[in-house]
Design a protein around this motif. Structure first.
Motif, mmCIF file in Angstrom:
data_model
loop_
_atom_site.group_PDB
_atom_site.id
_atom_site.type_symbol
_atom_site.label_atom_id
_atom_site.label_comp_id
_atom_site.label_asym_id
_atom_site.label_seq_id
_atom_site.Cartn_x
_atom_site.Cartn_y
_atom_site.Cartn_z
ATOM 1 N N LEU A 17 0.827 -1.215 0.000
ATOM 2 C CA LEU A 17 0.000 0.000 0.000
ATOM 3 C C LEU A 17 0.857 1.259 0.000
ATOM 4 C CD1 LEU A 17 -2.794 -0.906 2.601
ATOM 5 C CD2 LEU A 17 -2.977 -0.882 0.116
ATOM 6 N N THR A 18 2.009 1.203 0.680
ATOM 7 C CA THR A 18 2.828 2.401 0.855
ATOM 8 C C THR A 18 3.974 2.508 -0.146
ATOM 9 O OG1 THR A 18 4.022 1.186 2.574
ATOM 10 C CG2 THR A 18 2.284 2.702 3.299
ATOM 11 N N LEU A 19 3.989 1.647 -1.148
ATOM 12 C CA LEU A 19 5.028 1.769 -2.170
ATOM 13 C C LEU A 19 4.852 3.044 -2.985
ATOM 14 C CD1 LEU A 19 5.360 -1.901 -3.477
ATOM 15 C CD2 LEU A 19 7.058 -0.587 -2.177
ATOM 16 N N HIS A 20 3.613 3.404 -3.230
ATOM 17 C CA HIS A 20 3.329 4.582 -4.050
ATOM 18 C C HIS A 20 2.422 5.596 -3.341
ATOM 19 C CE1 HIS A 20 5.205 2.409 -7.316
ATOM 20 N NE2 HIS A 20 4.380 1.399 -7.102
ATOM 21 N N THR A 21 2.064 5.309 -2.091
ATOM 22 C CA THR A 21 1.211 6.203 -1.307
ATOM 23 C C THR A 21 1.844 6.411 0.056
ATOM 24 O OG1 THR A 21 -0.783 5.364 -2.394
ATOM 25 C CG2 THR A 21 -1.088 6.522 -0.312
ATOM 26 N N PRO A 22 2.043 7.638 0.507
ATOM 27 C CA PRO A 22 2.588 7.848 1.854
ATOM 28 C C PRO A 22 1.610 7.317 2.892
ATOM 29 C CG PRO A 22 1.824 9.918 0.924
ATOM 30 C CD PRO A 22 1.753 8.912 -0.184
ATOM 31 N N LYS A 23 2.151 6.781 3.959
ATOM 32 C CA LYS A 23 1.330 6.129 4.989
ATOM 33 C C LYS A 23 0.164 6.982 5.471
ATOM 34 C CE LYS A 23 2.015 3.515 9.286
ATOM 35 N NZ LYS A 23 3.036 3.130 10.287
ATOM 36 N N PRO A 24 0.345 8.295 5.706
ATOM 37 C CA PRO A 24 -0.789 9.097 6.195
ATOM 38 C C PRO A 24 -1.958 9.192 5.220
ATOM 39 C CG PRO A 24 1.290 10.221 6.602
ATOM 40 C CD PRO A 24 1.598 9.081 5.685
ATOM 41 N N LEU A 25 -1.702 8.897 3.947
ATOM 42 C CA LEU A 25 -2.779 8.961 2.963
ATOM 43 C C LEU A 25 -3.406 7.596 2.680
ATOM 44 C CD1 LEU A 25 -1.498 11.553 0.312
ATOM 45 C CD2 LEU A 25 -2.870 11.928 2.385
ATOM 46 N N VAL A 26 -2.917 6.538 3.345
ATOM 47 C CA VAL A 26 -3.577 5.237 3.256
ATOM 48 C C VAL A 26 -4.985 5.385 3.821
ATOM 49 C CG1 VAL A 26 -3.594 2.882 4.174
ATOM 50 C CG2 VAL A 26 -1.465 3.882 3.336
ATOM 51 N N ARG A 27 -5.942 4.809 3.149
ATOM 52 C CA ARG A 27 -7.348 5.047 3.513
ATOM 53 C C ARG A 27 -7.906 3.973 4.444
ATOM 54 N NH1 ARG A 27 -10.127 8.824 0.064
ATOM 55 N NH2 ARG A 27 -8.602 9.788 -1.331
ATOM 56 N N ALA A 28 -8.760 4.412 5.342
ATOM 57 C CA ALA A 28 -9.547 3.532 6.198
ATOM 58 C C ALA A 28 -10.972 4.052 6.163
ATOM 59 C CB ALA A 28 -9.021 3.544 7.630
ATOM 60 N N GLY A 29 -11.893 3.203 5.789
ATOM 61 C CA GLY A 29 -13.266 3.674 5.623
ATOM 62 C C GLY A 29 -13.392 4.684 4.501
#
Length: 223
Positions: A17-29
Motif C-alpha cells: 500500500l505504501t510503495l506509491h502512497t505515503p502512509k498518512p494517505l492510506v485510507r480507512a473507511g
C-alpha cells in the motif's frame, strides 16, 4: 495552541500500500488516515497545524494543501532524509513557535478528545498513555500520581500513545540532524518534568495490514 502531526515514516510494514502512497494517505473507511486527525483537531478548536514529511511527502502537500478545506491552516516541514521523531520535531520548531504544542503520530487511529490537550503544561511534556497492546506488551513508561517515569522491571507499565503536549524547551541544547525523542523524554522524567494520563478509549497503532483491517471493522460497525 498549535499542533504537529508526525507523517514522515515510510510505513514499510504496510507495503505494498505504501510503495506509491505515503502512509498518512492510506485510507480507512474511504478516508485518508491523516484526515481523521485533522477533523479531530478542528473539532477541538485547533486552527494551526504543522506536518512533517519525507517519503512521498509531496503527495501529502498536494492532497491537503493549505488546510482550508478542513478549516485549518497547514504548514509543512519537509525532510530530505528522515530525521526520526526528535530530529523531525526539532527542525519544525521555527514553525511551531515558543509555546507548548500538541503532538500526534500520523499512524494512529483514536477517538481521544484532542481538546484535552489544550490546557496549561506543567513541566516539559505531558504524555497520553494507553494499556499495552498485544504487539507491545512490555510497555514504555510507568504512571503514578499524574507523573510519568521510566518503567522498571516488575513495575506496571503503559504504552505511549503517540499523543502528547511538548514544550520547545524540551529540545534545549539539541542540534540539527536525526535523533530520537525518547531519550529527551526520559531525561525530563528523571527531573520530574513529565506529566501524563491514561486513556482507555479507542486507540490503534495502524502499523500493519491486520491493524488497518481492525480500523476498517471499527468504522464499519459505527456506520
Amino acid at each position: 495552541m498549535k499542533a504537529m502531526i508526525l507523517a514522515a515514516g515510510k510505513g514499510e510494514r504496510l507495503r505494498p500500500l505504501t510503495l506509491h502512497t505515503p502512509k498518512p494517505l492510506v485510507r480507512a473507511g474511504g478516508v485518508p488516515l491523516i484526515e481523521y486527525h485533522l477533523q479531530g483537531l478542528r473539532a477541538a478548536g485547533f486552527s494551526e497545524v504543522v506536518i512533517n514529511h519525507a517519503w512521498l511527502g509531496q503527495q501529502i502537500e498536494e492532497h491537503l494543501g493549505d488546510g482550508a478545506q478542513f478549516g485549518l491552516s497547514i504548514r509543512y516541514s519537509a525532510e530530505g532524509e528522515p530525521l526520526e521523531t526528535g530530529g523531525g520535531i526539532f527542525q519544525a520548531l521555527p514553525l511551531l513557535g515558543d509555546q507548548p504544542f500538541a503532538l500526534i503520530n500520523g499512524d494512529i487511529f483514536t477517538d481521544y478528545p484532542f481538546a484535552e490537550l489544550r490546557r496549561p503544561l506543567k513541566g516539559l511534556a505531558h504524555l497520553v498513555l494507553v494499556d499495552n497492546p498485544e504487539h507491545h506488551q512490555i510497555g514504555d513508561f510507568a504512571l503514578a500520581d499524574g507523573q510519568v517515569t521510566d518503567a522498571r522491571e516488575g513495575q506496571p507499565s503503559l504504552t505511549y500513545s503517540g499523543i502528547a503536549v511538548l514544550s520547545p524547551a524540551l529540545f534545549a541544547g539539541c542540534q540539527p540532524g536525526a535523533f530520537k525523542l525518547a531519550p529527551l523524554l526520559r531525561r525530563a522524567m528523571a527531573e520530574g518534568l513529565v506529566s501524563g494520563e491514561r486513556y482507555a478509549g479507542c486507540w490503534i497503532d495502524v502499523g500493519t495490514h491486520e491493524r488497518l483491517a481492525q480500523v476498517e471493522r471499527l468504522l464499519e460497525a459505527g456506520r
